[in-house]
Design a protein around this motif. Structure first.
Motif, PDB file in Angstrom:
ATOM      1  N   LYS A  41       0.792  -1.242   0.000  1.00 48.60           N
ATOM      2  CA  LYS A  41       0.000   0.000   0.000  1.00 48.60           C
ATOM      3  C   LYS A  41       0.821   1.286   0.000  1.00 48.60           C
ATOM      4  O   LYS A  41       0.333   2.340   0.419  1.00 48.60           O
ATOM      5  N   THR A  42       2.055   1.207  -0.451  1.00 45.39           N
ATOM      6  CA  THR A  42       2.883   2.419  -0.452  1.00 45.39           C
ATOM      7  C   THR A  42       3.152   2.965  -1.866  1.00 45.39           C
ATOM      8  O   THR A  42       3.879   3.947  -2.009  1.00 45.39           O
ATOM      9  N   GLY A  43       2.580   2.305  -2.890  1.00 47.75           N
ATOM     10  CA  GLY A  43       2.781   2.828  -4.242  1.00 47.75           C
ATOM     11  C   GLY A  43       3.280   1.785  -5.234  1.00 47.75           C
ATOM     12  O   GLY A  43       3.913   2.136  -6.234  1.00 47.75           O
ATOM     13  N   THR A  44       2.961   0.531  -4.987  1.00 48.03           N
ATOM     14  CA  THR A  44       3.420  -0.567  -5.832  1.00 48.03           C
ATOM     15  C   THR A  44       2.916  -0.421  -7.278  1.00 48.03           C
ATOM     16  O   THR A  44       3.700  -0.414  -8.231  1.00 48.03           O
ATOM     17  N   TRP A  45       1.602  -0.297  -7.413  1.00 44.89           N
ATOM     18  CA  TRP A  45       1.011  -0.232  -8.761  1.00 44.89           C
ATOM     19  C   TRP A  45       1.451   1.042  -9.479  1.00 44.89           C
ATOM     20  O   TRP A  45       1.713   1.036 -10.681  1.00 44.89           O
ATOM     21  N   ARG A 121       6.056   5.212   1.926  1.00 46.06           N
ATOM     22  CA  ARG A 121       4.926   6.146   2.116  1.00 46.06           C
ATOM     23  C   ARG A 121       4.753   6.401   3.598  1.00 46.06           C
ATOM     24  O   ARG A 121       5.080   5.516   4.417  1.00 46.06           O
ATOM     25  N   SER A 129      -4.707   2.901   4.201  1.00 41.99           N
ATOM     26  CA  SER A 129      -4.868   2.221   2.913  1.00 41.99           C
ATOM     27  C   SER A 129      -4.899   0.702   3.125  1.00 41.99           C
ATOM     28  O   SER A 129      -5.706  -0.011   2.520  1.00 41.99           O
ATOM     29  N   TYR A 184       6.284   8.266  -1.725  1.00 40.21           N
ATOM     30  CA  TYR A 184       4.946   8.501  -2.281  1.00 40.21           C
ATOM     31  C   TYR A 184       4.620   9.990  -2.257  1.00 40.21           C
ATOM     32  O   TYR A 184       4.118  10.547  -3.238  1.00 40.21           O
ATOM     33  N   THR A 218       0.383   8.219 -15.807  1.00 40.36           N
ATOM     34  CA  THR A 218       0.455   7.577 -14.486  1.00 40.36           C
ATOM     35  C   THR A 218      -0.124   8.427 -13.361  1.00 40.36           C
ATOM     36  O   THR A 218      -0.058   8.025 -12.202  1.00 40.36           O
ATOM     37  N   PHE A 235      -6.877  -0.796  -5.519  1.00 40.73           N
ATOM     38  CA  PHE A 235      -5.518  -0.397  -5.907  1.00 40.73           C
ATOM     39  C   PHE A 235      -5.466   1.063  -6.338  1.00 40.73           C
ATOM     40  O   PHE A 235      -4.401   1.645  -6.448  1.00 40.73           O
ATOM     41  N   ARG A 237      -7.691   3.684  -4.837  1.00 39.56           N
ATOM     42  CA  ARG A 237      -8.813   4.034  -3.947  1.00 39.56           C
ATOM     43  C   ARG A 237      -8.977   5.552  -3.885  1.00 39.56           C
ATOM     44  O   ARG A 237      -9.875   6.105  -4.493  1.00 39.56           O
ATOM     45  N   LYS A 238      -8.092   6.239  -3.168  1.00 38.84           N
ATOM     46  CA  LYS A 238      -8.186   7.712  -3.101  1.00 38.84           C
ATOM     47  C   LYS A 238      -6.960   8.392  -3.683  1.00 38.84           C
ATOM     48  O   LYS A 238      -7.040   9.424  -4.310  1.00 38.84           O
ATOM     49  N   GLY A 239      -5.786   7.820  -3.361  1.00 36.98           N
ATOM     50  CA  GLY A 239      -4.556   8.353  -3.935  1.00 36.98           C
ATOM     51  C   GLY A 239      -4.189   9.749  -3.459  1.00 36.98           C
ATOM     52  O   GLY A 239      -3.765  10.585  -4.252  1.00 36.98           O
TER      53      GLY A 239
HETATM   54  N1  LIG Z   1      -1.290   7.186  -9.644  1.00 36.84           N
HETATM   55  C1  LIG Z   1      -1.444   7.187  -8.345  1.00 36.84           C
HETATM   56  N2  LIG Z   1      -1.276   8.320  -7.635  1.00 36.84           N
HETATM   57  C2  LIG Z   1      -1.428   8.333  -6.301  1.00 36.84           C
HETATM   58  N3  LIG Z   1      -1.759   7.248  -5.551  1.00 36.84           N
HETATM   59  C3  LIG Z   1      -1.948   6.097  -6.223  1.00 36.84           C
HETATM   60  C4  LIG Z   1      -1.800   6.002  -7.623  1.00 36.84           C
HETATM   61  N4  LIG Z   1      -2.061   4.731  -7.973  1.00 36.84           N
HETATM   62  C5  LIG Z   1      -2.361   4.061  -6.856  1.00 36.84           C
HETATM   63  N5  LIG Z   1      -2.296   4.871  -5.789  1.00 36.84           N
HETATM   64  C6  LIG Z   1      -2.579   4.550  -4.387  1.00 36.84           C
HETATM   65  O1  LIG Z   1      -1.620   3.615  -3.875  1.00 36.84           O
HETATM   66  C7  LIG Z   1      -2.257   2.805  -2.866  1.00 36.84           C
HETATM   67  C8  LIG Z   1      -2.148   1.337  -3.242  1.00 36.84           C
HETATM   68  O2  LIG Z   1      -0.822   0.951  -2.963  1.00 36.84           O
HETATM   69  P1  LIG Z   1      -0.135  -0.293  -3.646  1.00 36.84           P
HETATM   70  O3  LIG Z   1      -0.240  -0.187  -5.119  1.00 36.84           O
HETATM   71  O4  LIG Z   1       1.222  -0.361  -3.071  1.00 36.84           O
HETATM   72  O5  LIG Z   1      -1.033  -1.510  -3.148  1.00 36.84           O
HETATM   73  S1  LIG Z   1      -0.584  -3.039  -3.121  1.00 36.84           S
HETATM   74  O6  LIG Z   1       0.407  -3.188  -2.065  1.00 36.84           O
HETATM   75  O7  LIG Z   1      -0.075  -3.408  -4.416  1.00 36.84           O
HETATM   76  O8  LIG Z   1      -1.813  -3.777  -2.760  1.00 36.84           O
HETATM   77  C9  LIG Z   1      -3.715   3.252  -2.799  1.00 36.84           C
HETATM   78  O9  LIG Z   1      -3.737   4.266  -1.803  1.00 36.84           O
HETATM   79  P2  LIG Z   1      -5.064   4.719  -1.031  1.00 36.84           P
HETATM   80  O10 LIG Z   1      -5.920   5.422  -2.040  1.00 36.84           O
HETATM   81  O11 LIG Z   1      -4.604   5.644   0.057  1.00 36.84           O
HETATM   82  O12 LIG Z   1      -5.703   3.468  -0.496  1.00 36.84           O
HETATM   83  C10 LIG Z   1      -3.894   3.822  -4.200  1.00 36.84           C
HETATM   84  O13 LIG Z   1      -4.992   4.682  -4.328  1.00 36.84           O
END
Ligand SMILES: Nc1ncnc2c1ncn2[C@@H]1O[C@H](COP(=O)(O)OS(=O)(=O)O)[C@@H](OP(=O)(O)O)[C@H]1O
Length: 274
Positions: A41-45, A121, A129, A184, A218, A235, A237-239
């Protein structure tokens, strides 16, 4: 889904079957590998999409390995089996990703020339998250109430282990030449600068135009549209930075800050919370 503990770290058994940890440990690293490391949940995707875009600008587009799913080598997925097996024969450059704490890394990684990117993050937003995520994965038993979940998070009782052990385990490697730390919050505040930094670190510097293209593809809103929506949108959610304020009481925030100060003081590692 049940979990098990290996050297004190919790893993969900169906996502990381115990034998996978040995597969990862013994995984042969190539000098041109890119290893992305994140606590969940720290920015993997997000960072995965950025790296994919950076590689795409040099023509690397292999959907089999650089697909939508972040390439988490410790995972098993139903249609592919243990990803560490699959990646043994993947073409270079491989983008490998993992959530594992440092002691579970492939043993050859740190002595190799592979590029290592660690994404972090702030732990309050990470906790929130994570809480929302596990609610969407009912197979993994985590507390349904935020209060109980937070207690477990503070106690370090969560999949892939305690946040601070994970972060500090990697942070102590910071003087190694082939590691880049990204945060992040920095990416949220100045994505072009962080994309540029990452591309340069990967030995693939981008023109201003190419940086803008990566940024456009991105940003959160773009990713919400393009990333396959698993787990009911968890993945993307709010960002945002600071969503923790919607969940933490003042008392919880103080207790969290106490632990934060205790664990990170004099380490040089710090986070922005808004
Ligand atoms: N482009 C972009 N910009 C900003 N934030 C983003 C972006 N893409 C994904 N996210 C936010 O990243 C959180 C998911 O983290 P991960 O991708 O590490 O999840 S996982 O570990 O793979 O399950 C999750 O955070 P929260 O919204 O706080 O839950 C995602 O919303």
């Amino acid at each position: 889904m049940s979990t098990y503990k290996e050297r004190g770290v919790i893993f969900p058994v169906d996502i990381v079957p115990r034998p996978n940890l040995d597969l990862v440990k013994n995984f042969d690293i190539r000098d041109d590998d890119i290893m992305m490391i994140t606590y969940p949940k720290t920015g993997t995707w997000w960072t995965h999409q950025i790296v994919k875009q950076i590689l795409a600008s040099e023509g690397v587009k292999d959907e089999k390995y650089l697909g939508d799913f972040p390439n988490l080598i410790e995972f098993s997925v139903p249609e592919k089996g243990a990803l560490a097996e699959l990646f043994k024969t993947a073409p270079s450059p491989r983008v490998l990703a993992t959530h594992v704490p440092v002691e579970f890394l492939p043993s050859g990684l740190l002595g190799s020339k592979a590029k290592i990117v660690v994404v972090m993050r702030n732990p309050k937003d990470t906790a929130v998250s994570t809480f929302h995520f596990w609610q969407k994965v009912p197979e993994v038993k985590t507390p349904e109430s935020w209060e109980s979940f937070l207690e477990q998070f503070l106690a370090g009782d969560c999949p892939w282990g305690p946040f601070y052990d994970h972060a500090l385990g990697y942070w102590k490697l910071k003087d190694s030449h082939n590691i880049l730390f990204l945060k992040y919050e920095d990416m949220k505040k100045d994505l072009p600068a962080e994309v540029k930094k990452l591309a340069t670190f990967l030995g693939r510097p981008l023109s201003e135009e190419a940086v803008q293209a990566v940024v456009g593809a991105t940003q959160f809103d773009s990713m919400k549209k393009t990333v396959k929506q698993h787990r009911d949108g968890a993945f993307t959610r709010k960002g945002v930075i600071g969503d923790w304020k919607n969940s933490f009481s003042d008392e919880q925030s103080r207790a969290f800050d106490d632990q934060y100060r205790e664990r990170l003081s004099n380490t040089g590692l710090e986070f922005e919370f808004e």
